[in-house]
Design a protein around this motif. Structure first.
Motif, PDB file in Angstrom:
ATOM      1  N   UNK A 175       0.831  -1.198  -0.101  1.00 40.94           N
ATOM      2  CA  UNK A 175      -0.117  -0.185   0.009  1.00 40.94           C
ATOM      3  C   UNK A 175       0.941   1.302   0.029  1.00 40.94           C
ATOM      4  N   UNK A 176       0.723   2.043  -0.916  1.00 39.92           N
ATOM      5  CA  UNK A 176       1.896   3.262  -1.163  1.00 39.92           C
ATOM      6  C   UNK A 176       3.115   2.749  -1.308  1.00 39.92           C
ATOM      7  N   UNK A 177       4.214   2.979  -0.545  1.00 36.71           N
ATOM      8  CA  UNK A 177       5.496   2.803  -0.445  1.00 36.71           C
ATOM      9  C   UNK A 177       5.733   1.577   0.482  1.00 36.71           C
ATOM     10  N   UNK A 178       4.764   1.298   1.587  1.00 36.57           N
ATOM     11  CA  UNK A 178       4.944   0.405   2.530  1.00 36.57           C
ATOM     12  C   UNK A 178       4.341  -1.120   2.340  1.00 36.57           C
ATOM     13  N   UNK A 179       4.978  -2.105   2.536  1.00 42.86           N
ATOM     14  CA  UNK A 179       4.290  -3.382   2.286  1.00 42.86           C
ATOM     15  C   UNK A 179       3.410  -3.675   3.550  1.00 42.86           C
ATOM     16  N   UNK A 180       2.422  -4.497   3.113  1.00 40.70           N
ATOM     17  CA  UNK A 180       1.586  -5.008   4.523  1.00 40.70           C
ATOM     18  C   UNK A 180       2.487  -6.098   5.557  1.00 40.70           C
ATOM     19  N   UNK A 181       2.112  -5.728   6.689  1.00 37.80           N
ATOM     20  CA  UNK A 181       3.093  -6.595   7.608  1.00 37.80           C
ATOM     21  C   UNK A 181       3.148  -8.026   7.219  1.00 37.80           C
ATOM     22  N   UNK A 182       4.224  -8.805   7.847  1.00 36.27           N
ATOM     23  CA  UNK A 182       4.529  -9.934   7.601  1.00 36.27           C
ATOM     24  C   UNK A 182       3.725 -11.022   8.438  1.00 36.27           C
ATOM     25  N   UNK A 183       3.145 -11.990   7.838  1.00 33.24           N
ATOM     26  CA  UNK A 183       2.451 -12.918   8.565  1.00 33.24           C
ATOM     27  C   UNK A 183       3.138 -13.913   9.222  1.00 33.24           C
ATOM     28  N   UNK A 184       2.577 -14.940  10.017  1.00 28.70           N
ATOM     29  CA  UNK A 184       3.189 -16.029  10.418  1.00 28.70           C
ATOM     30  C   UNK A 184       3.418 -16.925   9.107  1.00 28.70           C
ATOM     31  N   UNK A 185       2.485 -17.311   8.536  1.00 31.73           N
ATOM     32  CA  UNK A 185       2.471 -18.105   7.666  1.00 31.73           C
ATOM     33  C   UNK A 185       3.481 -17.713   6.058  1.00 31.73           C
ATOM     34  N   UNK A 186       3.655 -16.406   6.108  1.00 30.97           N
ATOM     35  CA  UNK A 186       4.757 -15.911   5.120  1.00 30.97           C
ATOM     36  C   UNK A 186       5.930 -16.266   5.703  1.00 30.97           C
ATOM     37  N   UNK A 187       6.421 -15.846   6.863  1.00 29.99           N
ATOM     38  CA  UNK A 187       7.656 -15.958   7.203  1.00 29.99           C
ATOM     39  C   UNK A 187       7.805 -17.705   7.470  1.00 29.99           C
ATOM     40  N   UNK A 188       6.998 -18.216   7.889  1.00 33.57           N
ATOM     41  CA  UNK A 188       7.358 -19.737   8.063  1.00 33.57           C
ATOM     42  C   UNK A 188       7.440 -20.464   6.601  1.00 33.57           C
ATOM     43  N   UNK A 189       6.473 -19.961   5.658  1.00 31.72           N
ATOM     44  CA  UNK A 189       6.560 -20.833   4.245  1.00 31.72           C
ATOM     45  C   UNK A 189       7.978 -20.561   3.819  1.00 31.72           C
ATOM     46  N   UNK A 190       8.460 -19.213   3.773  1.00 29.25           N
ATOM     47  CA  UNK A 190       9.717 -18.709   3.153  1.00 29.25           C
ATOM     48  C   UNK A 190      10.988 -19.517   3.935  1.00 29.25           C
ATOM     49  N   UNK A 191      10.870 -19.571   5.138  1.00 29.69           N
ATOM     50  CA  UNK A 191      12.035 -20.371   5.857  1.00 29.69           C
ATOM     51  C   UNK A 191      11.913 -21.787   5.648  1.00 29.69           C
ATOM     52  N   UNK A 242      11.313 -23.036   2.843  1.00 35.50           N
ATOM     53  CA  UNK A 242      11.851 -23.561   1.323  1.00 35.50           C
ATOM     54  C   UNK A 242      13.379 -23.391   1.303  1.00 35.50           C
ATOM     55  N   UNK A 243      14.100 -22.818   2.395  1.00 37.33           N
ATOM     56  CA  UNK A 243      15.277 -22.783   2.335  1.00 37.33           C
ATOM     57  C   UNK A 243      16.159 -23.966   2.486  1.00 37.33           C
ATOM     58  N   UNK A 244      17.431 -24.060   1.943  1.00 42.17           N
ATOM     59  CA  UNK A 244      18.210 -25.382   1.701  1.00 42.17           C
ATOM     60  C   UNK A 244      18.514 -25.455   3.079  1.00 42.17           C
ATOM     61  N   UNK A 245      18.398 -26.994   3.295  1.00 38.22           N
ATOM     62  CA  UNK A 245      18.788 -27.555   4.777  1.00 38.22           C
ATOM     63  C   UNK A 245      18.099 -26.978   5.830  1.00 38.22           C
ATOM     64  N   UNK A 246      16.788 -26.195   5.650  1.00 37.38           N
ATOM     65  CA  UNK A 246      15.980 -25.643   6.697  1.00 37.38           C
ATOM     66  C   UNK A 246      15.716 -26.561   7.979  1.00 37.38           C
ATOM     67  N   UNK A 247      15.602 -25.745   9.038  1.00 34.14           N
ATOM     68  CA  UNK A 247      15.348 -26.408  10.218  1.00 34.14           C
ATOM     69  C   UNK A 247      13.615 -26.353  10.474  1.00 34.14           C
TER      70      UNK A 247
END
Length: 438
Positions: free
Chosen positions: A253-269, A271-276
């Protein structure tokens, strides 16, 4: 055993001293900004995490280090940072410090005014919670540096605490600007703010009181620019469609992104190689959908537990995060069959790298006590670089480096040595009682 040369190597170029360092929130932030740090931490478990992560550490009491071992701090250190323990000021505790802010302010002025410190310490004991006095330690470390021959005043000071401490940071700032009394004419540009972590890309709602001070010539202290929109805590005032939206579909929204959600943070993590972070159990019908029931009361009612959707930021991550209950459906909720966040998942909600090597015992407490590294990067970058962290720095901060076991052992020797100078009983071994073999 470590050789002197190895010790010099690990402490070479250290610029930041992190008091009350915990598992390393500020140190992790410093690392990704290109600065070397050393932390002082009294909890053995947090030290084990720091050693495993390759973070130089001294396992000691902050007050003892200042009083009797100050000469062990590398002279290259020119940044003083730290977050004194918050239990005395937190709304989750008894709040001894919170109720006695006027007395603590009085002690700050007495310290700078030159009153006998033994007398001040004696009076501090009357406050009832010894942790309250720890909020004075950063000031005492500054005075020690000013009054010690061969040492220079710190160029930069960065402090953080719970919001209740903001009035004390205001007192700090006024004194640092004035340079009177024991400050001996040493002045700083100083400012303080109340910062909401979700506005800096941390996937949780958490508010911190932050102070930044810099010596004249380094430029004025500028307010931090937020990068994300605030999260509305009152559910009835939230945008319902936004709350139900799967995180990946949100738009800036404008120049700022929406806050980061739990699902977004955990999903991205995950997907990382050798993720814990193994978040597959939190998915339903191919999408990560769940809700969290807090361990704490809501709206002043200790029996009413708050809830957060997968598409929202987490509750404040505390040392009790492992008690929060995670459900994928109402059926699980009604059957009382909850899941729990793992330690790596809890760390990601604090913005630690997905593969951060949590070690020792009481790991949930370690996670909850830490400064969110992403918030730390924003604060330290403005304090030391006069700019926000770059996208490249923030992206790199999602994965931790591989630390050889030899490095961990070398750092443990620097921090603990023969254990004789570590906090009393901190290395006591509890032997389990074993039943005799049949």
């Amino acid at each position: 055993m470590n050789s002197p040369g190895t010790q010099v190597h690990h402490l070479d170029g250290v610029r930041i001293l992190d008091l009350f360092a915990g598992p390393g929130g500020l140190d992790v932030a410093a690392h990704f900004l290109g600065f070397r740090s050393i932390g002082i931490e009294w909890d053995r478990n947090a030290c084990e995490t720091r050693y495993a992560a390759g973070l130089p550490t001294i396992h000691a009491d902050v007050s003892v280090m200042r009083e009797t071992r100050f000469d062990e701090i590398p002279k290259s250190v020119d940044v003083l940072a730290g977050g004194p323990p918050c239990q005395s000021f937190s709304v989750a505790g008894k709040g001894v410090g919170r109720k006695r802010l006027d007395r603590v302010e009085e002690f700050i002025h007495r310290l700078v005014g030159g009153e006998n410190e033994a007398r001040i310490d004696e009076d501090l004991h009357s406050l009832g919670d010894p942790r309250t006095a720890l909020v004075l330690e950063p000031l005492r470390w500054l005075l020690k540096a000013i009054e010690t021959e061969g040492r220079d005043p710190y160029k930069v000071i960065v402090l953080e605490q719970v919001p209740a401490v903001l009035p004390l940071w205001e007192v700090y700032a006024k004194l640092l600007r004035g340079g009177e009394g024991r400050l001996n004419g040493v002045k700083y540009e100083a400012d303080f703010w109340e910062l909401k972590t979700e506005r800096f890309g941390v996937p949780q709602t958490r508010t911190r009181a932050v102070l930044v001070a810099r010596r004249p010539g380094l430029g004025a202290v500028e307010p931090l620019e937020t990068t994300h929109l605030p999260f509305e805590l009152q559910r009835e005032r939230r945008n319902a469609s936004q709350a139900e939206m799967f995180p990946g579909s949100s738009l800036p929204t404008g120049r700022k992104s929406r806050w980061i959600s739990m699902a977004q943070a955990l999903e991205e993590a995950s997907r990382q190689k050798d993720s814990r972070v193994k978040a597959s159990r939190l998915r339903k019908d191919g999408e990560m959908k769940f809700f969290v029931v807090s361990n704490y009361g809501s709206g002043g009612d200790s029996k009413k537990r708050g809830r957060r959707l997968w598409s929202e930021p987490a509750f404040t991550v505390t040392g009790k995060i492992s008690r929060n209950k995670v459900y994928k459906s109402m059926a699980e909720y009604e059957a009382e069959k909850p899941d729990r966040f793992t330690i790596p998942e809890s760390g990601v909600l604090q913005t630690f790298p997905h593969n951060f090597p949590w070690s020792g015992n009481d790991q949930a407490q370690q996670v909850g006590n830490a400064v969110p590294p992403r918030l730390g990067m924003h604060v330290l970058s403005m304090a030391l670089h006069s700019r926000p962290p770059t996208d490249e720095e923030l992206t790199a901060a999602t994965t931790w480096r591989t630390v050889p076991g030899t490095t961990t052992e070398e750092l443990r020797h620097i921090g603990c040595g023969d254990l004789s100078q570590c906090p009393p009983k901190s290395h006591r071994i509890t032997r389990s009682r074993r039943k005799p073999a049949p």
